[in-house]
Write a protein that holds these residues in place. Structure first.
Motif, PDB file in Angstrom:
ATOM      1  N   ARG A  50     -11.470   2.743   3.307  1.00 46.49           N
ATOM      2  CA  ARG A  50     -10.677   3.571   4.554  1.00 46.49           C
ATOM      3  C   ARG A  50      -9.477   2.822   4.802  1.00 46.49           C
ATOM      4  O   ARG A  50      -8.377   3.589   4.939  1.00 46.49           O
ATOM      5  N   ASN A  51      -9.242   1.548   4.569  1.00 53.96           N
ATOM      6  CA  ASN A  51      -7.991   0.945   4.864  1.00 53.96           C
ATOM      7  C   ASN A  51      -6.864   1.320   3.709  1.00 53.96           C
ATOM      8  O   ASN A  51      -5.796   1.319   3.892  1.00 53.96           O
ATOM      9  N   MET A  52      -7.768   1.448   2.632  1.00 52.59           N
ATOM     10  CA  MET A  52      -6.861   1.740   1.351  1.00 52.59           C
ATOM     11  C   MET A  52      -6.097   3.160   1.479  1.00 52.59           C
ATOM     12  O   MET A  52      -4.963   3.612   1.453  1.00 52.59           O
ATOM     13  N   VAL A  53      -7.011   4.271   2.068  1.00 52.80           N
ATOM     14  CA  VAL A  53      -6.519   5.559   2.397  1.00 52.80           C
ATOM     15  C   VAL A  53      -5.689   5.601   3.444  1.00 52.80           C
ATOM     16  O   VAL A  53      -4.651   6.365   3.065  1.00 52.80           O
ATOM     17  N   LYS A  54      -5.702   4.631   4.369  1.00 51.61           N
ATOM     18  CA  LYS A  54      -4.563   4.696   5.452  1.00 51.61           C
ATOM     19  C   LYS A  54      -3.346   4.317   4.936  1.00 51.61           C
ATOM     20  O   LYS A  54      -2.410   4.690   5.116  1.00 51.61           O
ATOM     21  N   LYS A  55      -3.357   3.181   4.102  1.00 54.63           N
ATOM     22  CA  LYS A  55      -2.309   2.635   3.483  1.00 54.63           C
ATOM     23  C   LYS A  55      -1.494   3.445   2.540  1.00 54.63           C
ATOM     24  O   LYS A  55      -0.176   3.522   2.577  1.00 54.63           O
ATOM     25  N   LEU A  56      -2.248   4.211   1.602  1.00 60.40           N
ATOM     26  CA  LEU A  56      -1.606   5.108   0.752  1.00 60.40           C
ATOM     27  C   LEU A  56      -1.163   6.334   1.163  1.00 60.40           C
ATOM     28  O   LEU A  56      -0.275   7.233   0.889  1.00 60.40           O
ATOM     29  N   SER A  57      -2.032   6.881   2.137  1.00 59.12           N
ATOM     30  CA  SER A  57      -1.646   8.548   2.743  1.00 59.12           C
ATOM     31  C   SER A  57      -1.208   8.422   4.227  1.00 59.12           C
ATOM     32  O   SER A  57      -0.928   9.863   4.573  1.00 59.12           O
ATOM     33  N   GLY A  58      -1.049   7.229   4.831  1.00 60.05           N
ATOM     34  CA  GLY A  58      -0.665   7.263   6.094  1.00 60.05           C
ATOM     35  C   GLY A  58      -1.846   7.272   7.073  1.00 60.05           C
ATOM     36  O   GLY A  58      -2.797   7.773   6.897  1.00 60.05           O
TER      37      GLY A  58
END
Length: 231
Positions: A132-140
Motif C-alpha cells: 500500500r505504501n509503495m502504491v502511494k509513493k509510485l502513483s500518488g
C-alpha cells in the motif's frame, strides 16, 4: 475457484478476527499472549490438543493457501511427523489382537503451517502495509491499493474509513472480491460487531469472535460462486 481465508485488522494493526475454509495446512496455535483474545477458536492456545500438538478442527482441502512458491512467502511447508518402527514381535501382537479388525487406526492429524498464527498474521499485514505504501509513493496519494495476484493465490483488501482492514486470500483465478469484503463490512460486521454492545471494539485486548458474526460471515462467503473448491 475457491476462497481460502479471511483476516480482519483494526486501526491498531492488530488481527482481531480470523476464519478459513479451504486451507490444506491449518495454522499453528499462537503462543500465549501473542494474539488478542477471541480472535478465533482455531488459533487459540486453549483449544490446542496437547497430545498431538494440533487443533481439534480439521482442514481437508488438498490446496495450500500460503505456498512457498508464491511471489511472497507467507508460510512454508512442514515436514511430516516422526516414523514409528515396530519390531516383528510387536507387529505380530498387533495383527493377532482381537480388537484390531473392529478398531481402525485413527486418521493422521492434518498438517500444520510452519509458522504460528501470530507470525502469519504479522506477515499478511506486513505485505498489505508495504504494498500500500509503495502504491502511494509510485502513483500518488489518490491511488488505492486493492490487491495483487501471484501464481498460487490472490490477495484482496478492503479498508474502511474507520481504519479496519478486511483481507481475503483466494484462488488466483478468482475475480476481485472487494465487493464481498464491502458487503461483509456493511452487513454482518455492522450488525453483529459495531451495533453489539458486548463486543469490545478498540480494546487492544479482545478480538471479535462473535458466534453470530462468524455464522453470518460463513453464510456470506459460502453463497459466493468463488467459494466452490477447485478440482
Amino acid at each position: 475457484m475457491t476462497i481460502f481465508s479471511l483476516y480482519i485488522y483494526d486501526r491498531h494493526c492488530a488481527c482481531i478476527y480470523y476464519q478459513d475454509w479451504h486451507r490444506a495446512k491449518r495454522p499453528r496455535p499462537a503462543p500465549e499472549g501473542a494474539v488478542l483474545h477471541a480472535v478465533s477458536r482455531a488459533v487459540s492456545v486453549s483449544t490446542a490438543n496437547t497430545t498431538t500438538g494440533g487443533l481439534s478442527s480439521a482442514f481437508s482441502s488438498p490446496r495450500n493457501t500460503l505456498a512457498s512458491s508464491s511471489g511472497i512467502v507467507l508460510a512454508v511447508g512442514h515436514d511430516g511427523g516422526p516414523t514409528i518402527a515396530l519390531s516383528p514381535t510387536q507387529t505380530n501382537q498387533a495383527l493377532s489382537s482381537p480388537l484390531s479388525p473392529q478398531a481402525p487406526a485413527p486418521p493422521p492429524p492434518p498438517p500444520m503451517a510452519a509458522l504460528p498464527f501470530d507470525e502469519e498474521a504479522k506477515l499478511v499485514y506486513g505485505v498489505l502495509l508495504s504494498l500500500r505504501n509503495m502504491v502511494k509513493k509510485l502513483s500518488g496519494r489518490d491511488e488505492q491499493f486493492t490487491g495483487y495476484r501471484t501464481s498460487t493465490y490472490r490477495f484482496h483488501i478492503f479498508e474502511t474509513l474507520s481504519g479496519y482492514k478486511f483481507v481475503m486470500l483466494s484462488d488466483p483465478s478468482a475475480d476481485s472480491l472487494r465487493f464481498v469484503l464491502r458487503a461483509l463490512y456493511a452487513g454482518p460486521f455492522v450488525e453483529y460487531v459495531v451495533k453489539n454492545p458486548l463486543v469490545r471494539m478498540d480494546s487492544k485486548a479482545y478480538g471479535i469472535d462473535n458466534d453470530h458474526f462468524r455464522l453470518a460471515t460463513d453464510r456470506l462467503v459460502r453463497s459466493h460462486p468463488s467459494f466452490a473448491q477447485s478440482q
